[in-house]
Design a protein around this motif. Structure first.
Motif, PDB file in Angstrom:
ATOM      1  N   GLY A 270       6.683   4.751  -0.764  1.00  0.00           N
ATOM      2  CA  GLY A 270       5.964   6.196  -0.507  1.00  0.00           C
ATOM      3  C   GLY A 270       6.202   6.730  -2.080  1.00  0.00           C
ATOM      4  N   ALA A 271       7.490   6.564  -2.608  1.00  0.00           N
ATOM      5  CA  ALA A 271       8.007   7.134  -3.746  1.00  0.00           C
ATOM      6  C   ALA A 271       7.267   6.659  -5.197  1.00  0.00           C
ATOM      7  CB  ALA A 271       9.441   7.215  -4.030  1.00  0.00           C
ATOM      8  N   ILE A 272       7.152   5.142  -4.939  1.00  0.00           N
ATOM      9  CA  ILE A 272       6.602   4.521  -5.877  1.00  0.00           C
ATOM     10  C   ILE A 272       5.298   4.508  -6.159  1.00  0.00           C
ATOM     11  CG2 ILE A 272       6.217   1.939  -6.966  1.00  0.00           C
ATOM     12  CD1 ILE A 272       8.960   1.198  -5.610  1.00  0.00           C
ATOM     13  N   ALA A 273       4.600   4.646  -4.716  1.00  0.00           N
ATOM     14  CA  ALA A 273       3.022   4.881  -4.667  1.00  0.00           C
ATOM     15  C   ALA A 273       2.772   6.335  -5.548  1.00  0.00           C
ATOM     16  CB  ALA A 273       2.524   4.817  -3.338  1.00  0.00           C
ATOM     17  N   ASP A 274       3.509   7.266  -5.487  1.00  0.00           N
ATOM     18  CA  ASP A 274       3.225   8.425  -6.120  1.00  0.00           C
ATOM     19  C   ASP A 274       3.107   8.166  -7.613  1.00  0.00           C
ATOM     20  OD1 ASP A 274       3.151  10.393  -4.159  1.00  0.00           O
ATOM     21  OD2 ASP A 274       5.326  10.734  -3.771  1.00  0.00           O
ATOM     22  N   ARG A 275       4.060   7.231  -8.013  1.00  0.00           N
ATOM     23  CA  ARG A 275       3.895   6.962  -9.620  1.00  0.00           C
ATOM     24  C   ARG A 275       3.016   5.995 -10.035  1.00  0.00           C
ATOM     25  NH1 ARG A 275       8.298   8.998 -12.125  1.00  0.00           N
ATOM     26  NH2 ARG A 275       9.964   9.762 -11.051  1.00  0.00           N
ATOM     27  N   VAL A 276       2.750   4.927  -9.303  1.00  0.00           N
ATOM     28  CA  VAL A 276       1.852   3.833 -10.001  1.00  0.00           C
ATOM     29  C   VAL A 276       0.546   3.564  -9.043  1.00  0.00           C
ATOM     30  CG1 VAL A 276       3.876   2.857 -10.897  1.00  0.00           C
ATOM     31  CG2 VAL A 276       2.954   2.121  -8.479  1.00  0.00           C
ATOM     32  N   GLY A 277       0.537   4.313  -7.908  1.00  0.00           N
ATOM     33  CA  GLY A 277      -0.747   4.229  -7.202  1.00  0.00           C
ATOM     34  C   GLY A 277      -0.526   3.460  -5.715  1.00  0.00           C
ATOM     35  N   ALA A 278      -1.028   4.026  -4.661  1.00  0.00           N
ATOM     36  CA  ALA A 278      -0.753   3.271  -3.397  1.00  0.00           C
ATOM     37  C   ALA A 278      -1.350   1.869  -3.365  1.00  0.00           C
ATOM     38  CB  ALA A 278      -1.278   4.171  -2.169  1.00  0.00           C
ATOM     39  N   GLN A 279      -2.601   1.603  -3.862  1.00  0.00           N
ATOM     40  CA  GLN A 279      -3.132   0.266  -3.835  1.00  0.00           C
ATOM     41  C   GLN A 279      -2.379  -0.641  -4.502  1.00  0.00           C
ATOM     42  OE1 GLN A 279      -7.059   0.276  -5.590  1.00  0.00           O
ATOM     43  NE2 GLN A 279      -7.562  -1.558  -5.043  1.00  0.00           N
ATOM     44  N   ARG A 280      -1.737  -0.624  -5.415  1.00  0.00           N
ATOM     45  CA  ARG A 280      -1.039  -1.600  -6.353  1.00  0.00           C
ATOM     46  C   ARG A 280      -0.056  -1.965  -5.378  1.00  0.00           C
ATOM     47  NH1 ARG A 280      -0.535   0.677 -12.666  1.00  0.00           N
ATOM     48  NH2 ARG A 280      -2.912   0.329 -12.882  1.00  0.00           N
ATOM     49  N   VAL A 281       0.685  -0.837  -4.796  1.00  0.00           N
ATOM     50  CA  VAL A 281       2.001  -1.062  -3.941  1.00  0.00           C
ATOM     51  C   VAL A 281       1.802  -1.919  -2.732  1.00  0.00           C
ATOM     52  CG1 VAL A 281       3.811  -0.095  -2.693  1.00  0.00           C
ATOM     53  CG2 VAL A 281       3.230   1.013  -4.895  1.00  0.00           C
ATOM     54  N   GLN A 282       0.661  -1.598  -2.088  1.00  0.00           N
ATOM     55  CA  GLN A 282       0.280  -2.245  -0.940  1.00  0.00           C
ATOM     56  C   GLN A 282      -0.144  -3.712  -0.938  1.00  0.00           C
ATOM     57  OE1 GLN A 282      -2.957  -0.292   1.414  1.00  0.00           O
ATOM     58  NE2 GLN A 282      -2.610  -1.662   3.187  1.00  0.00           N
ATOM     59  N   VAL A 283      -0.745  -3.883  -2.130  1.00  0.00           N
ATOM     60  CA  VAL A 283      -1.006  -5.444  -2.626  1.00  0.00           C
ATOM     61  C   VAL A 283       0.308  -6.355  -2.556  1.00  0.00           C
ATOM     62  CG1 VAL A 283      -2.250  -7.386  -3.912  1.00  0.00           C
ATOM     63  CG2 VAL A 283      -3.488  -4.963  -3.306  1.00  0.00           C
ATOM     64  N   VAL A 284       1.203  -5.765  -3.290  1.00  0.00           N
ATOM     65  CA  VAL A 284       2.450  -6.412  -3.505  1.00  0.00           C
ATOM     66  C   VAL A 284       3.156  -6.380  -2.078  1.00  0.00           C
ATOM     67  CG1 VAL A 284       4.644  -6.215  -4.545  1.00  0.00           C
ATOM     68  CG2 VAL A 284       2.581  -5.802  -5.840  1.00  0.00           C
ATOM     69  N   ALA A 285       2.983  -5.523  -1.418  1.00  0.00           N
ATOM     70  CA  ALA A 285       3.816  -5.576  -0.074  1.00  0.00           C
ATOM     71  C   ALA A 285       3.222  -6.312   0.830  1.00  0.00           C
ATOM     72  CB  ALA A 285       3.692  -3.914   0.442  1.00  0.00           C
ATOM     73  N   ILE A 286       2.079  -6.519   0.947  1.00  0.00           N
ATOM     74  CA  ILE A 286       1.586  -7.338   1.973  1.00  0.00           C
ATOM     75  C   ILE A 286       1.649  -9.042   1.660  1.00  0.00           C
ATOM     76  CG2 ILE A 286      -0.670  -8.247   2.897  1.00  0.00           C
ATOM     77  CD1 ILE A 286      -1.987  -5.528   2.574  1.00  0.00           C
ATOM     78  N   LEU A 287       1.774  -9.302   0.401  1.00  0.00           N
ATOM     79  CA  LEU A 287       2.062 -10.534  -0.121  1.00  0.00           C
ATOM     80  C   LEU A 287       3.531 -10.920   0.352  1.00  0.00           C
ATOM     81  CD1 LEU A 287       0.274 -10.611  -3.627  1.00  0.00           C
ATOM     82  CD2 LEU A 287      -0.305 -11.855  -1.469  1.00  0.00           C
ATOM     83  N   LEU A 288       4.462  -9.895   0.099  1.00  0.00           N
ATOM     84  CA  LEU A 288       5.832 -10.024   0.578  1.00  0.00           C
ATOM     85  C   LEU A 288       5.829 -10.170   2.103  1.00  0.00           C
ATOM     86  CD1 LEU A 288       7.627  -7.244  -1.545  1.00  0.00           C
ATOM     87  CD2 LEU A 288       7.640  -9.883  -2.021  1.00  0.00           C
ATOM     88  N   PHE A 289       5.050  -9.379   2.656  1.00  0.00           N
ATOM     89  CA  PHE A 289       5.281  -9.656   4.459  1.00  0.00           C
ATOM     90  C   PHE A 289       4.525 -10.937   4.596  1.00  0.00           C
ATOM     91  CE2 PHE A 289       3.198  -7.323   8.310  1.00  0.00           C
ATOM     92  CZ  PHE A 289       4.223  -8.125   8.934  1.00  0.00           C
ATOM     93  N   ALA A 290       3.810 -11.400   4.031  1.00  0.00           N
ATOM     94  CA  ALA A 290       3.249 -12.664   4.087  1.00  0.00           C
ATOM     95  C   ALA A 290       4.112 -13.795   3.837  1.00  0.00           C
ATOM     96  CB  ALA A 290       1.912 -13.194   3.409  1.00  0.00           C
ATOM     97  N   ALA A 291       4.572 -13.685   2.649  1.00  0.00           N
ATOM     98  CA  ALA A 291       5.832 -14.630   2.477  1.00  0.00           C
ATOM     99  C   ALA A 291       6.989 -14.983   3.440  1.00  0.00           C
ATOM    100  CB  ALA A 291       6.392 -14.353   1.028  1.00  0.00           C
ATOM    101  N   GLY A 292       7.398 -13.756   3.931  1.00  0.00           N
ATOM    102  CA  GLY A 292       8.429 -13.461   4.922  1.00  0.00           C
ATOM    103  C   GLY A 292       7.990 -14.321   6.291  1.00  0.00           C
ATOM    104  N   LEU A 293       6.714 -13.900   6.750  1.00  0.00           N
ATOM    105  CA  LEU A 293       6.483 -14.809   7.723  1.00  0.00           C
ATOM    106  C   LEU A 293       6.080 -16.324   7.733  1.00  0.00           C
ATOM    107  CD1 LEU A 293       3.913 -12.093   9.517  1.00  0.00           C
ATOM    108  CD2 LEU A 293       6.448 -12.330   9.586  1.00  0.00           C
ATOM    109  N   LEU A 294       5.645 -16.458   6.705  1.00  0.00           N
ATOM    110  CA  LEU A 294       5.637 -17.828   6.232  1.00  0.00           C
ATOM    111  C   LEU A 294       6.595 -18.653   6.432  1.00  0.00           C
ATOM    112  CD1 LEU A 294       2.771 -17.820   3.748  1.00  0.00           C
ATOM    113  CD2 LEU A 294       2.282 -18.840   5.959  1.00  0.00           C
TER     114      LEU A 294
END
Length: 404
Positions: A270-294
């Motif tokens: 949430g704090a990082i999204a305030d600075r760089v934008g929620a869209q960018r944070v969410q894309v990276v986050a989903i990729l990390l989520f995917a890597a963990g589940l794979l």
């Protein structure tokens, strides 16, 4: 504008409510699964259908919940929702048949519509536009904190009290929050609005939102991430006890690790999204989520905890940035109705997660393939968010509806 001190009090109270609400209708209950299977004599898929029932109830009632919040404000719905959840927990230990669990989880769904995520997002978003991402991160992190803390606690209660005697105590935890939310939120919550103008405005705003590509991309991406979450976390205790040889307490520890990582990531996301934008944070986050589940899908016991840690970080940052992105994009007087419409898409997908993964395990003999499938679906979710028109990190709560 509400003072900073009052904002902090409301945010912390809302965080405590989400901590208990989400954990005691979701993660905190999974430790009871092995004993419920034995006591009720049902299949894992039949038991997991209780989560599906809850999510279907949320999806079916979401539009009405949004209208109630837009019309009456958040205080009365929040208290009503807490009463329903506390009541469901109070009678949970008396269940003798599976249909009774389904009925209780349907009640949980109604309670979560009234006192869950949307009510909190609306409350926090209308109180402040400074550091809104951080404020949302705090309350969303509390949800993960509850799912991290409650499984070990309920596992200890199961061992010392038995499953039936544990539930009245869980009901008391939720009931204790009711007076807090009534007095702390009361007087500082968004004011109820006149019925006719809100109804007309909400209809127009929702109709406009449904015609945008952004609405559908956000909704489908959110649905895929919730499908992945429910498919994996609702089955972690069964996965650990049946396939990895863990005790219930050890499996609950894995669930706790996932949600602890998610909690930290929600705060930072949430704090990082305030600075760089929620869209960018969410894309990276989903990729990390995917890597963990794979990684989890490999079924290697030695790497389960690192995989859960990575997946938890991804889910947490995704969850925080999704709420900020959605509430900022569709901010306005009918925001609750629009967010509820998004919630319908999200929860319909989430409702399928537990039964799809459990049925997969019953057919194939293991959960690894189901976890790999969910990781692959998350790659599609990341692509959907990445191709959205970019939204600035900081948007006024009275911004017009985006047409992107």
């Amino acid at each position: 504008m509400t003072t900073d001190r009052r904002v902090r009090a409301i945010v912390l109270s809302a965080a405590l409510m989400l901590l208990l609400n989400n954990a005691l209708t979701y993660g905190g209950l999974f430790v009871f699964d092995p004993v419920l299977l034995a006591d009720l004599g049902v299949t894992p898929t039949a038991l997991k259908f209780r989560e599906t029932v809850m999510y279907l109830a949320v999806a079916a009632l979401a539009p009405f919940g949004g209208a109630i919040i837009d019309r009456w404000g958040v205080r009365a719905p929040i208290v009503a929702g807490l009463v329903l959840i506390a009541g469901g927990l109070a009678v949970y230990g008396q269940a003798q048949a599976l249909w009774q669990l389904y009925a209780i989880h349907a009640l949980f769904g109604v309670g979560l519509i009234l006192s869950g995520l949307i009510a909190v997002v609306v409350l926090v978003s209308t109180l402040t536009d400074r550091h809104r991402g951080l404020a949302l991160g705090v309350v969303l992190a509390a949800s993960s904190l509850g799912n991290a803390l409650l499984p070990p606690l309920t596992a200890a209660m199961l061992e010392s009290l038995g499953w039936r005697a544990s539930f009245p105590w869980l009901a008391l935890m939720v009931a204790a929050v009711i007076p807090l939310m009534w007095f702390v939120v009361g007087g500082h919550a968004p004011a109820p609005r006149a019925a006719a103008p809100v109804a007309d405005g909400a209809t127009a705003a929702l109709s406009a939102a449904l015609r945008t590509r952004r609405f559908w991309q956000l909704g489908v991406a959110a649905g895929l991430t919730l499908f992945a979450l429910t498919a994996v976390t609702s089955n972690l205790v069964l996965f650990g006890t049946r396939e990895l040889g863990q005790s219930v307490a050890q499996a609950a520890g894995g669930l706790g690790l996932f949600f602890t990582a998610a909690m930290v990531a929600q705060l930072l996301g949430g704090a990082i999204a305030d600075r760089v934008g929620a869209q960018r944070v969410q894309v990276v986050a989903i990729l990390l989520f995917a890597a963990g589940l794979l990684w989890l899908g490999r079924g290697d016991a030695a790497w389960v905890m690192p995989a859960l840690l990575l997946a938890g970080v991804g889910w947490g940052a995704n969850y925080a940035s999704l709420q900020l992105l959605s509430s900022s994009t569709f901010a306005g007087p009918a925001v609750a109705c629009i967010l509820m419409a998004l919630l319908v898409l999200e929860t319909l997908a989430g409702a399928a997660g537990p039964v799809v993964a459990t049925r997969w395990a019953e057919v194939t003999g293991h959960f690894a393939g189901a976890f790999t499938l969910t990781g692959g679906l998350l790659l599609l979710a990341a692509a959907l968010i990445a191709t959205l028109p970019r939204v600035p990190a900081k948007i006024s709560p009275i911004s017009p509806l985006s047409t992107g």
